[in-house]
Design an enzyme around this catalytic site. Structure first.
Site, PDB file in Angstrom:
ATOM      1  N   GLU A  10      70.162 113.181  27.846  1.00  0.00           N
ATOM      2  CA  GLU A  10      70.386 114.177  28.895  1.00  0.00           C
ATOM      3  C   GLU A  10      69.369 115.310  28.733  1.00  0.00           C
ATOM      4  OE1 GLU A  10      74.169 116.857  30.501  1.00  0.00           O
ATOM      5  OE2 GLU A  10      74.038 116.345  28.374  1.00  0.00           O
TER       6      GLU A  10
ATOM      7  N   LYS B 216      75.360 113.871  37.777  1.00  0.00           N
ATOM      8  CA  LYS B 216      76.487 114.071  36.873  1.00  0.00           C
ATOM      9  C   LYS B 216      77.724 114.587  37.604  1.00  0.00           C
ATOM     10  CE  LYS B 216      77.476 116.359  32.419  1.00  0.00           C
ATOM     11  NZ  LYS B 216      76.909 117.280  31.404  1.00  0.00           N
TER      12      LYS B 216
ATOM     13  N   CYS C 213      76.727 112.373  29.476  1.00  0.00           N
ATOM     14  CA  CYS C 213      77.359 113.247  28.492  1.00  0.00           C
ATOM     15  C   CYS C 213      78.862 113.454  28.705  1.00  0.00           C
ATOM     16  CB  CYS C 213      76.620 114.587  28.448  1.00  0.00           C
ATOM     17  SG  CYS C 213      76.897 115.533  26.916  1.00  0.00           S
TER      18      CYS C 213
END
Length: 269
Positions: free
Chosen positions: A43, A113, A154
């Site tokens: 990331e 995300k 993540c």
């Protein structure tokens, strides 16, 4: 493709985009020499800082992605950038965006995300990603000659429903680029990666930042590949570098036949 060789670039991203791109190029070249079909990075692989995030955001046709396209073409590999800060033309916030680029330099998948890291642990972590980042809304899979891949970033790792949706859409391998902190990573990173692999009988590829970050925190590293039985088949050392792992889709199919729990799912109230 039944067998895929994956390169995992465990890096320590700084607040210098050009130097980070140089690191990505060097690791990609090394992985390509060792026969990798795809190379994935963590990331925020090209810029990691609490400051000037919006100012360093770029569009999908900006310098960062165009440079990665050239690196992919030069080395004849797929590149998964982990994520970068993508400009959002409709909002003052940016997206935290994964991009998969194929060996001809074309973008095959874009994932923004969904779950943002808004967490406060007194004296340890105080971050509110949503102050700067706008969340995405779409679970993204891509299908190519290597297979069906699912995407996450993540903090998404803590939300099993996303991984089940990706699996229901046919994913056999799910990427987890991350900047997991040392504090949470030491207790949760491996446990969560293995859980998502076991629950969905997929390969999980977790690629984490490592070491001190420009924002005064530390990332846990320990990038790893987990097989559909939940076994860690490859794990990075505690340093910046890369890791090569081979995944076997025949093994995945055999695992699902041996323990067909995905076919036993039931609806309930």
């Amino acid at each position: 493709m039944q067998k895929i060789r994956i390169g995992l670039g465990q890096i320590n991203t700084k607040d210098d985009i050009e130097k980070n791109l140089e690191t990505i190029q060097a690791i990609t070249e090394q992985c390509a020499v060792e026969g990798a079909n795809i190379v994935i990075f963590p990331e925020c692989s090209t810029y990691l800082s609490d400051e000037n995030m919006i100012e360093h955001a770029e569009s999908l046709d900006g310098n960062i992605i165009n440079t990665l396209k050239k690196i992919a073409q030069k080395n004849n590999v797929y590149i998964h950038n982990g994520s970068f800060l993508e400009k959002n033309e409709f909002d003052e916030k940016v997206y935290n965006t994964s991009v998969l680029i194929n060996p001809t330099g074309e973008i095959e998948a874009i994932y923004r995300k969904i779950h943002l890291f808004d967490v406060e642990i007194p004296g340890v972590v105080n971050e509110k990603e949503s102050d700067v980042v706008k969340n995405g809304h779409e679970a993204v899979n891509t299908i190519n000659e290597m297979g069906n891949f699912g995407f996450s970033i993540c903090y998404d790792l803590r939300f099993p429903e996303l991984f089940r949706r990706l699996t229901e859409k046919g994913a056999k391998l799910i990427f987890v680029p991350a900047a997991f902190t040392l504090y949470t990573g030491k207790d949760h990173w491996e446990v969560l990666l293995r859980s998502r692999a076991i629950e969905n009988q997929v390969y999980i590829v977790g690629v984490n930042q490592f070491g001190e970050r420009p924002i005064g925190k530390s990332s846990y590293g320990n990038s790893m590949v987990v097989d559909p039985w939940g076994v860690v088949i490859a794990r990075a050392q505690e340093k910046v570098g890369y890791l090569i792992a081979d995944v076997d889709m025949t093994y995945l199919e055999n695992t699902r036949k041996t323990l067909p729990c995905l076919t036993h799912k039931r609806d309930f109230i």
